[in-house]
Enzyme design. Structure first.
Site, short mmCIF file in Angstrom:
data_model
loop_
_atom_site.label_atom_id
_atom_site.label_comp_id
_atom_site.label_asym_id
_atom_site.label_seq_id
_atom_site.Cartn_x
_atom_site.Cartn_y
_atom_site.Cartn_z
N LYS A 1 -2.49 -2.00 -3.17
CA LYS A 1 -3.54 -1.13 -2.60
C LYS A 1 -3.14 0.32 -2.81
CE LYS A 1 -6.01 -0.15 1.70
NZ LYS A 1 -6.67 -0.75 2.87
N GLU B 1 0.81 -1.22 0.00
CA GLU B 1 0.00 0.00 0.00
C GLU B 1 0.84 1.27 0.00
OE1 GLU B 1 -2.82 0.39 3.26
OE2 GLU B 1 -3.54 2.30 2.53
P1 13P Z 1 -9.38 4.23 4.03
O1 13P Z 1 -10.23 3.49 3.03
O2 13P Z 1 -10.18 4.88 5.12
O3 13P Z 1 -8.38 5.14 3.37
O4 13P Z 1 -8.54 3.14 4.82
C1 13P Z 1 -7.94 2.12 4.13
C2 13P Z 1 -6.69 1.74 4.79
O5 13P Z 1 -6.51 0.60 5.14
C3 13P Z 1 -5.64 2.76 4.96
O6 13P Z 1 -4.43 2.15 5.29
#
Ligand code: 13P
Length: 340
Positions: free
Chosen positions: A219, A177
């Site tokens: 992600k 991510e």
């Molecule tokens: P949000 O969808 O609220 O951005 O959170 C996703 C997430 O796991 C952030 O690390």
């Protein structure tokens, strides 16, 4: 590493019609969410809220996996079932946030690097024994006139790749991510430029660390204007810019891309995902791994009151279902009113 199991779990996480619930808010972050609805954050209130989410009837039709936090993976439902076992019994993969948060990057004011590599091999082995089959590590890229620097992008990409390689060694699917924040007043064009540079370095690092692309999930943020930008992009523009950027940077061997919501409203995040999925011949599954965009209305419906649990679960189910529809492009904005 068992690559068959890794690939199978990665594919299951982004199965058609489903997506991931990010319920891995740290103790500090969940307190902020609870403060907004006037609920005191305690071990028990956090447990009760997570139980509400994990036992919501029919949610397994639309939710493939749940990201847990260290405290949560060790908690149990009221009937004594550990949360990972409860989720697994519903066909939902348990996942775990393993980074230790974004910390100030020395020498680079305003920039961060995500920490948590020390001892990670041992922690992953413990989480696997507790039932986790995937993990999450979030790098945070802030956008400003002179940031991000190449150094911050490289440091974060290197940490993500080292984390991903350790996960695969432990038969855990890494969610990679790199989040380009939507805070600030930058344009959508600037977001695209930064997201493009970020993904280029992340995949370079994944290659050099020999991460198996078939056994991971990306992600990313969507390509979107900063919240304070005077010119907000139309949904069609977000769709086109995001898919263009991903096509340039994400190899087709990656089974799926599960977006974060990053501060978008619930309906907005669902609409963007649906519009992207209307584009045909995409090389990967385009899914969701939403935190706020799956939970905001559920928290509002719950407000910590036991008598509200069933109604809050229906609210959660509705949001999960609408995002499930967005997975093949069949969500329409008008459904928000119709189902309200
Ligand atoms: P949000 O969808 O609220 O951005 O959170 C996703 C997430 O796991 C952030 O690390």
């Amino acid at each position: 590493m068992d690559s068959t199991e890794l690939d199978r779990n990665a594919a299951a996480m982004v199965a058609p019609g489903k997506g991931i619930l990010a319920a891995d808010e740290s103790t500090g972050t969940i307190k902020k969410r609870f403060d907004k609805i006037g609920v005191e954050s305690s071990f028990e209130s956090r447990r009760a809220y997570r139980e509400l989410l994990f036992t919501a009837p029919d949610a397994d039709k639309h939710i493939s996996g749940v990201i847990l936090y260290d405290e949560t993976i060790r908690q149990q439902a009221a009937d004594g079932r550990p949360f990972p076992a409860l989720l697994t019994s519903r066909g939902i993969l348990p996942g775990i946030k393993v980074d230790a948060g974004a910390k100030a990057l020395a020498g680079f004011p305003g920039e961060t690097v995500t920490e948590g590599l020390d001892g990670l091999r041992e922690r992953l082995a413990e989480y696997h024994a507790l039932g986790a089959r995937f993990a999450k590590w979030r790098a945070v890229i802030d956008v400003g006139a002179a940031i991000p620097s190449a150094t911050a992008l490289e440091a974060n990409a290197e940490a993500l790749a080292r984390y991903a390689a350790l996960c695969q060694e432990a038969s855990i699917v890494p969610i990679v991510e790199p989040e380009v924040l939507m805070d600030g007043d930058h344009t959508i064009e600037r977001c695209e430029e930064v997201t493009d540079a970020t993904l280029e370095l992340v995949f370079d690092a994944l290659f050099s660390h020999r991460v198996r692309l078939e056994g991971m999930v990306l992600k990313p943020n969507m390509v979107i204007a900063g919240k304070k930008c005077a010119k907000q992009a139309k949904p069609q523009q977000v769709t086109e810019a995001t898919v263009r950027c991903l096509r340039r940077r994400v190899p087709g061997a990656v089974p799926g891309i599960a977006f974060l919501s990053g501060g978008q409203g619930e309906a907005e995040a669902t609409l963007h995902l649906s519009l992207m999925n209307r584009l045909r011949d995409l090389p990967w599954q385009l899914s969701f791994s939403y935190g706020r965009a799956l939970q905001q209305s559920t928290l509002d419906a719950w407000r910590g009151i036991p008598g509200n649990v069933a109604a809050a679960q229906r609210t959660f189910l509705r949001r999960a279902k609408l995002n499930g529809l967005a997975r093949d492009g069949s969500y329409e904005a008008a459904m928000e009113q119709a189902a309200a």
